[in-house]
Design a protein around this motif. Structure first.
Motif, PDB file in Angstrom:
ATOM      1  N   PHE A 101       0.867  -1.180   0.000  1.00 38.26           N
ATOM      2  CA  PHE A 101       0.000   0.000   0.000  1.00 38.26           C
ATOM      3  C   PHE A 101       0.900   1.225   0.000  1.00 38.26           C
ATOM      4  N   ASP A 102       0.805   2.049  -1.024  1.00 39.73           N
ATOM      5  CA  ASP A 102       1.665   3.231  -1.149  1.00 39.73           C
ATOM      6  C   ASP A 102       0.833   4.462  -1.456  1.00 39.73           C
ATOM      7  N   PHE A 103       1.222   5.589  -0.849  1.00 38.97           N
ATOM      8  CA  PHE A 103       0.646   6.886  -1.181  1.00 38.97           C
ATOM      9  C   PHE A 103       1.662   7.654  -1.997  1.00 38.97           C
ATOM     10  N   TYR A 104       1.175   8.461  -2.941  1.00 38.26           N
ATOM     11  CA  TYR A 104       2.043   9.259  -3.802  1.00 38.26           C
ATOM     12  C   TYR A 104       1.579  10.709  -3.770  1.00 38.26           C
ATOM     13  N   ALA A 105       2.564  11.628  -3.870  1.00 39.55           N
ATOM     14  CA  ALA A 105       2.268  13.060  -3.902  1.00 39.55           C
ATOM     15  C   ALA A 105       3.493  13.795  -4.440  1.00 39.55           C
ATOM     16  N   GLU A 106       3.310  15.080  -4.725  1.00 39.60           N
ATOM     17  CA  GLU A 106       4.437  15.927  -5.134  1.00 39.60           C
ATOM     18  C   GLU A 106       5.543  15.802  -4.091  1.00 39.60           C
ATOM     19  N   SER A 107       6.783  15.945  -4.513  1.00 37.07           N
ATOM     20  CA  SER A 107       7.925  15.704  -3.630  1.00 37.07           C
ATOM     21  C   SER A 107       7.964  16.623  -2.403  1.00 37.07           C
ATOM     22  N   TYR A 108       7.354  17.778  -2.465  1.00 36.79           N
ATOM     23  CA  TYR A 108       7.447  18.716  -1.346  1.00 36.79           C
ATOM     24  C   TYR A 108       6.386  18.487  -0.269  1.00 36.79           C
ATOM     25  N   TRP A 109       5.601  17.430  -0.395  1.00 34.96           N
ATOM     26  CA  TRP A 109       4.531  17.197   0.581  1.00 34.96           C
ATOM     27  C   TRP A 109       5.083  17.042   1.988  1.00 34.96           C
ATOM     28  N   LYS A 110       6.232  16.401   2.136  1.00 36.68           N
ATOM     29  CA  LYS A 110       6.802  16.188   3.473  1.00 36.68           C
ATOM     30  C   LYS A 110       7.212  17.509   4.121  1.00 36.68           C
ATOM     31  N   LEU A 111       7.714  18.435   3.314  1.00 39.94           N
ATOM     32  CA  LEU A 111       8.119  19.739   3.859  1.00 39.94           C
ATOM     33  C   LEU A 111       6.910  20.475   4.420  1.00 39.94           C
ATOM     34  N   LEU A 112       5.788  20.365   3.738  1.00 43.35           N
ATOM     35  CA  LEU A 112       4.568  21.015   4.195  1.00 43.35           C
ATOM     36  C   LEU A 112       3.986  20.275   5.397  1.00 43.35           C
ATOM     37  N   ASP A 113       3.974  18.971   5.355  1.00 41.23           N
ATOM     38  CA  ASP A 113       3.382  18.171   6.426  1.00 41.23           C
ATOM     39  C   ASP A 113       4.200  18.262   7.721  1.00 41.23           C
ATOM     40  N   PHE A 114       5.512  18.122   7.640  1.00 37.51           N
ATOM     41  CA  PHE A 114       6.379  18.122   8.816  1.00 37.51           C
ATOM     42  C   PHE A 114       6.911  19.502   9.178  1.00 37.51           C
ATOM     43  N   GLY A 115       6.798  20.480   8.262  1.00 41.11           N
ATOM     44  CA  GLY A 115       7.382  21.794   8.492  1.00 41.11           C
ATOM     45  C   GLY A 115       8.883  21.744   8.268  1.00 41.11           C
ATOM     46  N   THR A 116       9.528  22.886   8.432  1.00 41.03           N
ATOM     47  CA  THR A 116      10.975  22.944   8.249  1.00 41.03           C
ATOM     48  C   THR A 116      11.618  23.748   9.372  1.00 41.03           C
ATOM     49  N   LYS A 117      12.864  23.426   9.658  1.00 45.13           N
ATOM     50  CA  LYS A 117      13.644  24.169  10.647  1.00 45.13           C
ATOM     51  C   LYS A 117      14.384  25.290   9.924  1.00 45.13           C
ATOM     52  N   GLY A 118      14.435  26.446  10.548  1.00 39.76           N
ATOM     53  CA  GLY A 118      15.175  27.552   9.967  1.00 39.76           C
ATOM     54  C   GLY A 118      16.632  27.526  10.394  1.00 39.76           C
ATOM     55  N   SER A 119      17.438  28.361   9.768  1.00 46.66           N
ATOM     56  CA  SER A 119      18.860  28.400  10.097  1.00 46.66           C
ATOM     57  C   SER A 119      19.111  29.009  11.475  1.00 46.66           C
ATOM     58  N   GLN A 120      18.194  29.877  11.937  1.00 48.45           N
ATOM     59  CA  GLN A 120      18.382  30.523  13.239  1.00 48.45           C
ATOM     60  C   GLN A 120      17.392  30.041  14.294  1.00 48.45           C
ATOM     61  N   SER A 121      16.322  29.401  13.889  1.00 44.74           N
ATOM     62  CA  SER A 121      15.306  28.957  14.837  1.00 44.74           C
ATOM     63  C   SER A 121      14.597  27.714  14.313  1.00 44.74           C
ATOM     64  N   SER A 122      14.259  26.840  15.246  1.00 41.58           N
ATOM     65  CA  SER A 122      13.487  25.662  14.857  1.00 41.58           C
ATOM     66  C   SER A 122      12.193  25.595  15.676  1.00 41.58           C
ATOM     67  N   ASN A 123      11.739  26.736  16.174  1.00 36.65           N
ATOM     68  CA  ASN A 123      10.545  26.790  17.016  1.00 36.65           C
ATOM     69  C   ASN A 123       9.273  26.377  16.277  1.00 36.65           C
ATOM     70  N   LYS A 124       9.192  26.669  14.988  1.00 42.76           N
ATOM     71  CA  LYS A 124       7.960  26.378  14.240  1.00 42.76           C
ATOM     72  C   LYS A 124       7.771  24.894  13.992  1.00 42.76           C
ATOM     73  N   ALA A 125       8.850  24.161  13.861  1.00 43.69           N
ATOM     74  CA  ALA A 125       8.768  22.719  13.611  1.00 43.69           C
ATOM     75  C   ALA A 125       9.958  22.029  14.289  1.00 43.69           C
ATOM     76  N   PRO A 126       9.963  21.981  15.624  1.00 45.55           N
ATOM     77  CA  PRO A 126      11.129  21.457  16.341  1.00 45.55           C
ATOM     78  C   PRO A 126      11.442  19.988  16.057  1.00 45.55           C
ATOM     79  N   GLN A 127      10.448  19.190  15.704  1.00 45.64           N
ATOM     80  CA  GLN A 127      10.660  17.761  15.460  1.00 45.64           C
ATOM     81  C   GLN A 127      10.947  17.437  13.989  1.00 45.64           C
ATOM     82  N   SER A 128      10.902  18.445  13.137  1.00 42.26           N
ATOM     83  CA  SER A 128      11.062  18.208  11.707  1.00 42.26           C
ATOM     84  C   SER A 128      12.485  17.786  11.355  1.00 42.26           C
TER      85      SER A 128
END
Length: 176
Positions: A57-84
């Motif tokens: 069983f596989d799901f497919y989506a555009e490659s950037y779906w994980k970035l949107l789903d998990f969020g991203t850490k910034g270079s100076q702060s990771s407060n918005k998505a600390p577990q990403s």
């Protein structure tokens, strides 16, 4: 073994997850929809395959779906998505396309000075790369919600297929 019932259950599960994920994208969050172009929503699909000894069983989506789903850490702060596990790497080209789709125009600052779209794009890109992006969980929430129901459904459906298989085997052996 006859696997039509299991296949049907998997297909229903996949369709429900995709539909809920698309709704989550459309609904969006604090700043509106996460579905600016609609490409991600349209790309969400799934594929099932039942083999004699396994289920795929596989799901497919555009490659950037994980970035949107998990969020991203910034270079100076990771407060918005600390577990990403992902680092922000926004490009001005992608942000410019997003700004155009959103219909954002150049604005005026508090002092009345005009800020062009190009400057706005540069500022947004810089901000994203420094502070990251928040997680949306648009897919994970959809999957988790549907999986709670699916866990019971698949056991029931798989049991029905196993029952029909056993009846078939017994009937074949009795006829001999």
């Amino acid at each position: 073994m006859e696997t039509k019932i299991v296949q049907q259950a998997l297909n229903e599960f996949g369709a429900l997850v995709v539909e809920r994920a698309q709704d989550n994208l459309k609904r969006g969050g604090k700043y509106g929809t996460h579905n600016a172009s609609g490409n991600l929503s349209r790309s969400l699909t799934f594929k099932t395959k039942i083999n004699p000894n396994s289920l795929e069983f596989d799901f497919y989506a555009e490659s950037y779906w994980k970035l949107l789903d998990f969020g991203t850490k910034g270079s100076q702060s990771s407060n918005k998505a600390p577990q990403s596990p992902y680092k922000a790497n926004a490009s001005t080209g992608a942000i410019d396309k997003w700004v155009v789709r959103k219909g954002l125009k150049g604005t005026r600052s508090r002092s009345g000075q005009f800020t062009s779209r190009k400057s706005m794009v540069a500022a947004i890109t810089k901000s994203i790369n420094r502070t990251g992006t928040p997680e949306t969980k648009f897919f994970r929430n959809a999957f988790d919600l549907e999986y709670k129901n699916f866990d019971e459904t698949i056991a029931e459906k798989y049991g029905l297929d196993l029952e029909s298989f056993l009846k078939y085997v017994i009937n074949e052996n009795i006829k001999r």
